[in-house]
Write a protein that holds these residues in place. Structure first.
Motif, PDB file in Angstrom:
ATOM      1  N   SER A  46      33.710  33.982  18.127  1.00  0.00           N
ATOM      2  CA  SER A  46      34.661  34.577  17.185  1.00  0.00           C
ATOM      3  C   SER A  46      36.102  34.114  17.407  1.00  0.00           C
ATOM      4  O   SER A  46      36.868  34.043  16.450  1.00  0.00           O
ATOM      5  N   THR A  47      36.463  33.750  18.641  1.00  0.00           N
ATOM      6  CA  THR A  47      37.834  33.249  18.839  1.00  0.00           C
ATOM      7  C   THR A  47      38.032  31.930  18.075  1.00  0.00           C
ATOM      8  O   THR A  47      39.069  31.713  17.441  1.00  0.00           O
ATOM      9  N   ASP A  48      36.993  31.064  18.123  1.00  0.00           N
ATOM     10  CA  ASP A  48      37.070  29.802  17.356  1.00  0.00           C
ATOM     11  C   ASP A  48      37.211  30.093  15.857  1.00  0.00           C
ATOM     12  O   ASP A  48      37.955  29.417  15.156  1.00  0.00           O
ATOM     13  N   GLY A  73      39.962  39.616  18.811  1.00  0.00           N
ATOM     14  CA  GLY A  73      38.561  39.283  19.117  1.00  0.00           C
ATOM     15  C   GLY A  73      38.000  40.178  20.210  1.00  0.00           C
ATOM     16  O   GLY A  73      36.930  40.796  20.052  1.00  0.00           O
ATOM     17  N   GLU A  74      38.707  40.282  21.302  1.00  0.00           N
ATOM     18  CA  GLU A  74      38.244  41.076  22.446  1.00  0.00           C
ATOM     19  C   GLU A  74      38.230  42.574  22.108  1.00  0.00           C
ATOM     20  O   GLU A  74      37.443  43.334  22.652  1.00  0.00           O
ATOM     21  N   GLN A  75      39.128  42.985  21.201  1.00  0.00           N
ATOM     22  CA  GLN A  75      39.192  44.411  20.875  1.00  0.00           C
ATOM     23  C   GLN A  75      37.957  44.884  20.120  1.00  0.00           C
ATOM     24  O   GLN A  75      37.561  46.042  20.235  1.00  0.00           O
ATOM     25  N   GLY A 148      45.497  32.138  27.398  1.00  0.00           N
ATOM     26  CA  GLY A 148      44.962  30.784  27.203  1.00  0.00           C
ATOM     27  C   GLY A 148      43.456  30.846  27.067  1.00  0.00           C
ATOM     28  O   GLY A 148      42.812  31.745  27.625  1.00  0.00           O
ATOM     29  N   ARG A 149      42.892  29.855  26.346  1.00  0.00           N
ATOM     30  CA  ARG A 149      41.458  29.875  26.064  1.00  0.00           C
ATOM     31  C   ARG A 149      40.640  29.974  27.356  1.00  0.00           C
ATOM     32  O   ARG A 149      40.961  29.341  28.354  1.00  0.00           O
ATOM     33  N   GLY A 150      39.617  30.791  27.302  1.00  0.00           N
ATOM     34  CA  GLY A 150      38.776  31.001  28.485  1.00  0.00           C
ATOM     35  C   GLY A 150      39.380  31.974  29.490  1.00  0.00           C
ATOM     36  O   GLY A 150      38.857  32.158  30.587  1.00  0.00           O
ATOM     37  N   GLY A 151      40.466  32.646  29.083  1.00  0.00           N
ATOM     38  CA  GLY A 151      41.239  33.449  30.032  1.00  0.00           C
ATOM     39  C   GLY A 151      40.619  34.763  30.478  1.00  0.00           C
ATOM     40  O   GLY A 151      41.141  35.414  31.394  1.00  0.00           O
TER      41      GLY A 151
END
Ligand code: ASP
Ligand code: MG
Length: 410
Positions: A46-48, A73-75, A148-151
């Protein structure tokens, strides 16, 4: 009460069934006397998708708005996981990064965590809840920023450090850290343990399993990272201090990075300041350079070759061409058809035969080495992209990495 931090990546929470699976697993594995803090990533890719949405309304969208968008996304995941836990009878609460007290330095898109105020988390844990925290995000004054991505891996390790948790479990779709990506080398072996130093090299060389900054943070705070599968119950790989390692194999991992391109400036004047001018300009353009080789051509000129991420090639070419003009001479050539194959191992220190063995493994298949770079515990070679997979396979085989105790090198 002791605390354990468990992090679940995007593939582990990709759909409602998987979220329920994670919830069940959290309940089943909850130990008496141990509080659980869970960190999650955004669901699946979903981040992509959020990045793609942003690109549809504005190319190169504003960094602040990007963070505002990506943090959503994380929420989604934290709320769904908390609901899933509650529906199974387990008290739980979701917290955003800001609510969990994660404070950042405020750089949009690449924040570092500066401190964690863990009072809220402790209060919720005291009430018997599993606390589900959004990874990848934090707060600076009143701004939400991302790491940052993957964080999310880094969020999890940072929380473990702040909460005094000795172990941070990172749940993923692979069973642990392997001697090579099993899609490249099918008989690659899962490592029972690996040192922070080696893991840091592997992560920086593109092994996707952990965010490099999470390893750095774990090393600084002495936290053991346990990388394991969400879908299997056996133990995975422990990332920990080197003194605790049981084996001393010369090499513990082979990595392949296909996302590389080579740029060379041929025939540049041999005088002080040329490399400085070139790499300053490249650095200013925000491009990270990986390997650099300067070779002597004659009395008065040199060749300077270097590698960059494939996506930075066009930008790099422009900068290099401008510099070639400025310094009066030099032809710029480039090659996107390269790859970087690397070996990593703390055991290579003091064993000179390791480098020659790697080169022999490549030459035995007639694979040409275009560039070489080394650090204390790493050797990387640039080879032709079309033969890169074969290069990794031949090295893996040559060192006998599929065996837990490797044959001794002479
Ligand atoms: N969701 C973020 C990303 O895809 C952070 C993470 O998953 O670690 O990069
Ligand atoms: Mg990840």
């Amino acid at each position: 009460m002791s605390i354990i931090v468990k992090k679940f990546g995007g593939t582990s929470v990709a759909d409602p069934q998987k979220i329920l699976h994670v919830a069940r697993r959290l309940i089943e594995t909850k130990q008496p006397g141990e509080d659980t803090v869970v960190v999650v990533s955004a669901m699946g890719h979903s981040t992509d998708h959020l990045v793609a949405l942003a690109n549809e309304v504005a190319m190169d969208g504003d960094q602040r708005e990007m963070d505002m968008l990506l943090a959503t996304g994380e929420q989604v995941t934290i709320a769904l996981l908390a609901m899933a836990l509650q529906s199974l009878g387990q008290p739980a609460i979701s917290l955003t990064g800001p609510q969990a007290g994660i404070h950042t330095d405020g750089l949009y898109g690449r924040s570092r965590v500066v401190k964690v105020d863990a009072d809220r988390i402790h209060n919720e844990l005291k009430q018997g809840k599993i606390v589900v925290v959004a990874g990848f995000q934090g707060l600076c004054v009143d701004e939400i920023t991302t790491l940052g991505r993957g964080g999310s891996d880094t969020s999890a390790v940072v929380l473990a450090a702040a909460l005094g948790a000795p172990v941070c479990e990172i749940y993923t779709d692979v069973a642990g850290v392997y001697t090579c990506d099993p899609r490249i080398v099918p008989n690659a072996r899962k490592l029972t343990e690996i040192s922070y130093e080696e893991m840091l090299e592997l992560a920086s060389l593109g092994a996707q399993v952990l965010h490099p900054r999470s390893v750095e943070c774990a090393k600084d705070h002495g936290i053991v990272i346990h990388v394991r599968s969400t879908f299997r119950s056996d133990e995975g790989t422990f990332v920990k201090g080197v003194e605790a390692l049981e084996t001393q194999n010369p090499v513990n991992g082979v990595t392949l990075d296909l996302n590389q391109a080579k740029v060379a400036l041929l025939n540049v004047p041999d005088r002080p300041g040329v490399a400085a001018t070139l790499f300053q300009a490249i650095g200013k353009a925000g491009i990270s350079v990986d390997m650099i080789i300067q070779s002597v051509r004659g009395e008065i000129t040199n060749d300077i070759a270097f590698t960059v991420a494939a996506g930075d090639l066009e930008k790099t070419k422009k900068v290099a061409e401008q510099i070639a003009q400025d310094i009066g001479g030099g032809e710029v050539v480039f090659d996107p058809n390269i790859a970087k194959v690397s070996i990593v191992g703390v055991g290579m220190v003091g064993r000179p035969a390791v480098a020659s063995s790697m080169f022999e493994a490549l030459s035995s298949r007639g694979i040409n080495i275009q560039m070489i770079s080394t650090s204390e515990i790493k050797i990387s070679c640039v080879v032709e992209k079309a033969r890169a997979k074969e290069a990794a396979q031949s090295i893996h085989e040559f060192f006998g990495l599929e065996q837990s105790v490797q044959p001794q090198l002479v």
